[in-house]
Design a protein around this motif. Structure first.
Motif, PDB file in Angstrom:
ATOM      1  N   ALA A 110       9.952  -9.382   7.321  1.00 37.77           N
ATOM      2  CA  ALA A 110      11.408  -9.383   7.403  1.00 37.77           C
ATOM      3  C   ALA A 110      11.587  -9.837   5.799  1.00 37.77           C
ATOM      4  O   ALA A 110      10.991 -10.794   5.270  1.00 37.77           O
ATOM      5  CB  ALA A 110      12.038 -10.367   8.304  1.00 37.77           C
ATOM      6  N   TRP A 111      12.691  -9.396   5.425  1.00 33.57           N
ATOM      7  CA  TRP A 111      13.220  -9.821   3.950  1.00 33.57           C
ATOM      8  C   TRP A 111      12.308  -9.473   2.893  1.00 33.57           C
ATOM      9  O   TRP A 111      12.197 -10.161   1.903  1.00 33.57           O
ATOM     10  CB  TRP A 111      13.693 -11.301   4.038  1.00 33.57           C
ATOM     11  N   THR A 112      11.869  -8.371   3.059  1.00 36.75           N
ATOM     12  CA  THR A 112      11.028  -7.756   1.966  1.00 36.75           C
ATOM     13  C   THR A 112      11.383  -6.483   1.712  1.00 36.75           C
ATOM     14  O   THR A 112      12.015  -5.708   2.559  1.00 36.75           O
ATOM     15  CB  THR A 112       9.484  -7.859   2.457  1.00 36.75           C
ATOM     16  N   LYS A 113      11.320  -5.906   0.378  1.00 32.67           N
ATOM     17  CA  LYS A 113      11.621  -4.408  -0.041  1.00 32.67           C
ATOM     18  C   LYS A 113      10.562  -3.466   0.444  1.00 32.67           C
ATOM     19  O   LYS A 113       9.253  -3.868   0.744  1.00 32.67           O
ATOM     20  CB  LYS A 113      11.442  -4.366  -1.554  1.00 32.67           C
ATOM     21  N   GLY A 114      10.917  -2.112   1.164  1.00 31.65           N
ATOM     22  CA  GLY A 114      10.079  -1.645   1.721  1.00 31.65           C
ATOM     23  C   GLY A 114       9.132  -0.650   0.428  1.00 31.65           C
ATOM     24  O   GLY A 114       9.245  -0.845  -0.519  1.00 31.65           O
ATOM     25  N   THR A 115       8.609   0.251   0.923  1.00 34.99           N
ATOM     26  CA  THR A 115       7.612   1.224   0.109  1.00 34.99           C
ATOM     27  C   THR A 115       8.273   2.404  -0.375  1.00 34.99           C
ATOM     28  O   THR A 115       7.456   3.159  -1.178  1.00 34.99           O
ATOM     29  CB  THR A 115       6.406   1.478   0.764  1.00 34.99           C
ATOM     30  N   ARG A 116       9.460   2.891  -0.029  1.00 35.90           N
ATOM     31  CA  ARG A 116      10.016   4.012  -0.374  1.00 35.90           C
ATOM     32  C   ARG A 116       9.234   5.151  -0.456  1.00 35.90           C
ATOM     33  O   ARG A 116       8.661   5.991  -1.169  1.00 35.90           O
ATOM     34  CB  ARG A 116      10.370   3.771  -1.998  1.00 35.90           C
ATOM     35  N   GLY A 117       8.933   5.330   0.782  1.00 35.59           N
ATOM     36  CA  GLY A 117       8.090   6.461   1.333  1.00 35.59           C
ATOM     37  C   GLY A 117       6.685   6.028   1.642  1.00 35.59           C
ATOM     38  O   GLY A 117       6.240   4.896   1.404  1.00 35.59           O
ATOM     39  N   ALA A 118       5.791   7.045   1.837  1.00 38.35           N
ATOM     40  CA  ALA A 118       4.417   6.768   2.437  1.00 38.35           C
ATOM     41  C   ALA A 118       3.555   6.513   1.094  1.00 38.35           C
ATOM     42  O   ALA A 118       3.878   7.274   0.156  1.00 38.35           O
ATOM     43  CB  ALA A 118       3.931   7.887   3.250  1.00 38.35           C
ATOM     44  N   ILE A 119       2.637   5.594   1.211  1.00 37.20           N
ATOM     45  CA  ILE A 119       1.744   5.111   0.042  1.00 37.20           C
ATOM     46  C   ILE A 119       0.355   5.256   0.667  1.00 37.20           C
ATOM     47  O   ILE A 119       0.204   4.993   1.862  1.00 37.20           O
ATOM     48  CB  ILE A 119       2.065   4.096  -0.624  1.00 37.20           C
ATOM     49  N   ARG A 120      -0.565   5.809  -0.030  1.00 39.70           N
ATOM     50  CA  ARG A 120      -2.134   6.050   0.340  1.00 39.70           C
ATOM     51  C   ARG A 120      -3.059   5.059  -0.621  1.00 39.70           C
ATOM     52  O   ARG A 120      -2.898   5.168  -1.777  1.00 39.70           O
ATOM     53  CB  ARG A 120      -2.436   7.277   0.418  1.00 39.70           C
ATOM     54  N   ALA A 121      -3.586   4.246  -0.216  1.00 39.98           N
ATOM     55  CA  ALA A 121      -4.502   3.422  -0.917  1.00 39.98           C
ATOM     56  C   ALA A 121      -5.775   2.725  -0.084  1.00 39.98           C
ATOM     57  O   ALA A 121      -5.523   2.570   0.936  1.00 39.98           O
ATOM     58  CB  ALA A 121      -3.829   2.207  -1.342  1.00 39.98           C
ATOM     59  N   ASP A 122      -6.896   2.295  -0.907  1.00 40.98           N
ATOM     60  CA  ASP A 122      -7.888   1.495  -0.292  1.00 40.98           C
ATOM     61  C   ASP A 122      -7.547   0.168   0.116  1.00 40.98           C
ATOM     62  O   ASP A 122      -6.618  -0.480  -0.415  1.00 40.98           O
ATOM     63  CB  ASP A 122      -9.128   1.439  -1.051  1.00 40.98           C
ATOM     64  N   VAL A 123      -8.247  -0.221   1.093  1.00 45.46           N
ATOM     65  CA  VAL A 123      -7.987  -1.768   1.566  1.00 45.46           C
ATOM     66  C   VAL A 123      -8.811  -2.790   0.771  1.00 45.46           C
ATOM     67  O   VAL A 123      -9.907  -2.450   0.631  1.00 45.46           O
ATOM     68  CB  VAL A 123      -8.173  -2.007   3.045  1.00 45.46           C
ATOM     69  N   ALA A 124      -8.248  -3.857   0.303  1.00 45.66           N
ATOM     70  CA  ALA A 124      -9.248  -5.083  -0.083  1.00 45.66           C
ATOM     71  C   ALA A 124      -8.963  -6.184   0.481  1.00 45.66           C
ATOM     72  O   ALA A 124      -7.751  -6.501   0.647  1.00 45.66           O
ATOM     73  CB  ALA A 124      -8.979  -5.063  -1.957  1.00 45.66           C
ATOM     74  N   LEU A 125      -9.908  -7.090   0.905  1.00 45.16           N
ATOM     75  CA  LEU A 125      -9.823  -8.333   1.565  1.00 45.16           C
ATOM     76  C   LEU A 125      -9.374  -9.517   0.703  1.00 45.16           C
ATOM     77  O   LEU A 125      -9.963  -9.743  -0.430  1.00 45.16           O
ATOM     78  CB  LEU A 125     -10.863  -8.660   2.405  1.00 45.16           C
ATOM     79  N   LEU A 126      -8.291 -10.327   0.694  1.00 47.88           N
ATOM     80  CA  LEU A 126      -8.195 -11.473   0.088  1.00 47.88           C
ATOM     81  C   LEU A 126      -8.308 -12.758   0.963  1.00 47.88           C
ATOM     82  O   LEU A 126      -7.299 -12.803   1.904  1.00 47.88           O
ATOM     83  CB  LEU A 126      -6.848 -11.302  -0.340  1.00 47.88           C
ATOM     84  N   ASN A 127      -9.279 -13.545   0.685  1.00 47.52           N
ATOM     85  CA  ASN A 127      -9.598 -14.539   1.680  1.00 47.52           C
ATOM     86  C   ASN A 127     -10.192 -15.810   0.893  1.00 47.52           C
ATOM     87  O   ASN A 127     -11.466 -15.919   0.538  1.00 47.52           O
ATOM     88  CB  ASN A 127     -10.552 -14.267   2.738  1.00 47.52           C
ATOM     89  N   VAL A 128      -9.204 -16.544   0.194  1.00 47.81           N
ATOM     90  CA  VAL A 128      -9.566 -17.418  -0.903  1.00 47.81           C
ATOM     91  C   VAL A 128      -8.883 -18.645  -0.552  1.00 47.81           C
ATOM     92  O   VAL A 128      -7.596 -18.884   0.179  1.00 47.81           O
ATOM     93  CB  VAL A 128      -9.213 -17.175  -2.183  1.00 47.81           C
ATOM     94  N   LYS A 129      -9.329 -19.849  -0.775  1.00 47.18           N
ATOM     95  CA  LYS A 129      -8.724 -20.975  -0.622  1.00 47.18           C
ATOM     96  C   LYS A 129      -7.997 -21.859  -1.485  1.00 47.18           C
ATOM     97  O   LYS A 129      -7.105 -22.659  -1.512  1.00 47.18           O
ATOM     98  CB  LYS A 129      -9.924 -22.069  -0.014  1.00 47.18           C
TER      99      LYS A 129
END
Length: 437
Positions: A110-129
């Motif tokens: 909620a309260w975020t802008k949308g993607t303006r249509g479909a996007i296609r991309a690879d996934v990257a993990l962000l897991n930092v402290k």
């Protein structure tokens, strides 16, 4: 001096006798003629989701004002504050383009802008402290859909945008395929941001751990209305008999998230406060202080409604005896925190004493925050929220798609209304609670 002490003792005895007489009447009235079930059905089944800034909340506010007036409240009105551009949910679609090609359970934050249509991309993990690790990770996130499992609170949204990420997926805090929802003005990841269920996040992590880069198609169509609007709180009074304008505020937030009908969060609190006012009027009780019901909006976006109320009522804050807010589901009340204020312990204990017929309702040395009462507490005003049986509130219903009347225990909710009514009466007619600096 002797006559003065005698007068004080007689006054205290009279107050105690009044409270002892009021408690059985309130318990019996709520047990025999409660309207909470019907009110919950009207609020949740007829009106449904009530996100701040939407027509659903406006319908709920109109409904609540009609109910309060029918229960004998006076000065029933809306109080406005500036919300900004309201957010509107749209279609959310996500699927794997490789591996098993499953559709994924993703909702737009909620309260975020949308993607303006479909996007296609690879996934990257962000897991930092740490912030240093966050900054070090940014270069590898460009053009990726980032699965943000963990990142430091101080990590700036702008840095992700500047890094050129395609989108950010945060992980639901719940299990069993349950969604979670949060967000509001000024919160993190304000563009192309979604929330993914934990199980589907784990799928993506397992693929990454095996050296398979998940590729997703993602469309988030929600966004902001073109114009700014006002949001509102509902305010209503049951006037006291004594001059001076002192009051006890009963509060609950009428807004909800929009994945379901908001029965436990916070329809339960709303119908409890309505029932307290109805029962007091029905039993013919006349408090010396005014009972004010405030149904806040914008709680889910950061206590916006209670902050607006406090700002608009600065000149009368000193006359508030106490604030009671219910916002933890429909479980039976077990205790109240004394907010670790010694001066509040005695009067609260006295006001709670007649609840013994409903179980041992303790007063704990603790500080409970996190809902609209917190706004008042930060002004030094005695403000409390009950500790309730959790049932499955935190783990399942709160903010999820299963927040429905099916998860309301009506016997427990009735007990919560009875306890709240007795405590409210004790505060309306009892010893003055001091404010703190």
């Amino acid at each position: 001096m002797a006559r003065y002490l005698l007068a004080l003792l007689l006054a205290a005895a009279s107050t105690h006798a009044t409270a002892q007489a009021a408690a059985p009447a309130l318990i019996a009235e709520i047990a025999a003629r409660s309207e909470m079930q019907r009110n919950l059905e009207e609020l949740c089944d007829d009106i449904g989701p009530r996100m701040t800034g939407t027509p659903g909340l406006q319908r709920a506010q109109e409904w609540a004002m009609r109910k309060l007036a029918s229960y004998g409240a006076v000065n029933v009105h809306l109080e406005a504050y500036e919300l900004g551009r309201p957010w509107q949910r749209g279609r959310a679609h996500a699927r794997l383009l490789n591996a098993n090609s499953l559709p994924l359970n993703v909702m737009q934050k909620a309260w975020t802008k949308g993607t303006r249509g479909a996007i296609r991309a690879d996934v990257a993990l962000l897991n930092v402290k740490t912030l240093a690790d966050f900054n070090a990770a940014l270069p590898r996130l460009k053009g990726k859909i980032v699965l943000a499992e963990s990142s430091p609170r101080e990590a700036p949204t702008q840095a992700l945008r500047d890094a050129g990420v395609a989108a950010v997926l945060q992980v639901s805090g719940k299990e069993d395929g349950l969604q979670d929802m949060w967000g509001g003005p000024g919160q993190r990841y304000d563009s192309n941001a979604g929330i993914i269920t934990r199980e589907h996040a784990n799928l993506l992590k397992r693929l990454l751990a095996r050296g398979i880069t998940p590729r997703l198609e993602l469309a988030l169509d929600g966004g902001f209305a073109a114009k700014s609007v006002q949001a509102h709180n509902v305010v209503a009074d049951f006037p006291g008999s004594e001059p001076g304008g002192e009051m006890v505020i009963l509060g609950a937030h009428l807004d909800s998230w929009d994945l379901s009908s908001g029965a436990t969060d916070n329809g339960a609190g709303v119908v409890t406060m309505l029932e307290v006012m109805r029962a007091m009027r029905a039993t013919g009780l006349q408090p010396k202080r005014t009972l004010r019901v405030v149904l806040f909006s914008g709680e889910e976006q950061g206590l916006l409604g209670s902050k607006a109320y406090v700002a608009a009522h600065r000149d009368e804050l000193a006359r508030i005896q106490a604030v009671l807010v219910q916002d933890a589901g429909s479980g039976r009340i077990l205790a109240f925190p004394d907010m670790q204020e010694e001066a509040w312990y005695g009067p609260m204990s006295a006001a709670l004493a007649p609840t013994k017929a409903l179980g041992e309702i303790d007063l704990h040395y603790a500080k409970g925050l996190g809902s609209d009462h917190e706004t008042f507490y930060k002004q030094g005003i005695p403000a409390f929220t009950p500790l309730q049986e959790s049932r499955n509130y935190r783990t399942h219903t709160q903010h999820s798609q299963v927040d429905t009347i099916d998860h309301i225990d009506h016997a427990d909710l009735q007990q919560a209304a009875q306890v709240t009514a007795i405590l409210a009466w004790g505060l309306l007619d009892g010893e003055r609670l001091p404010h703190i600096d």
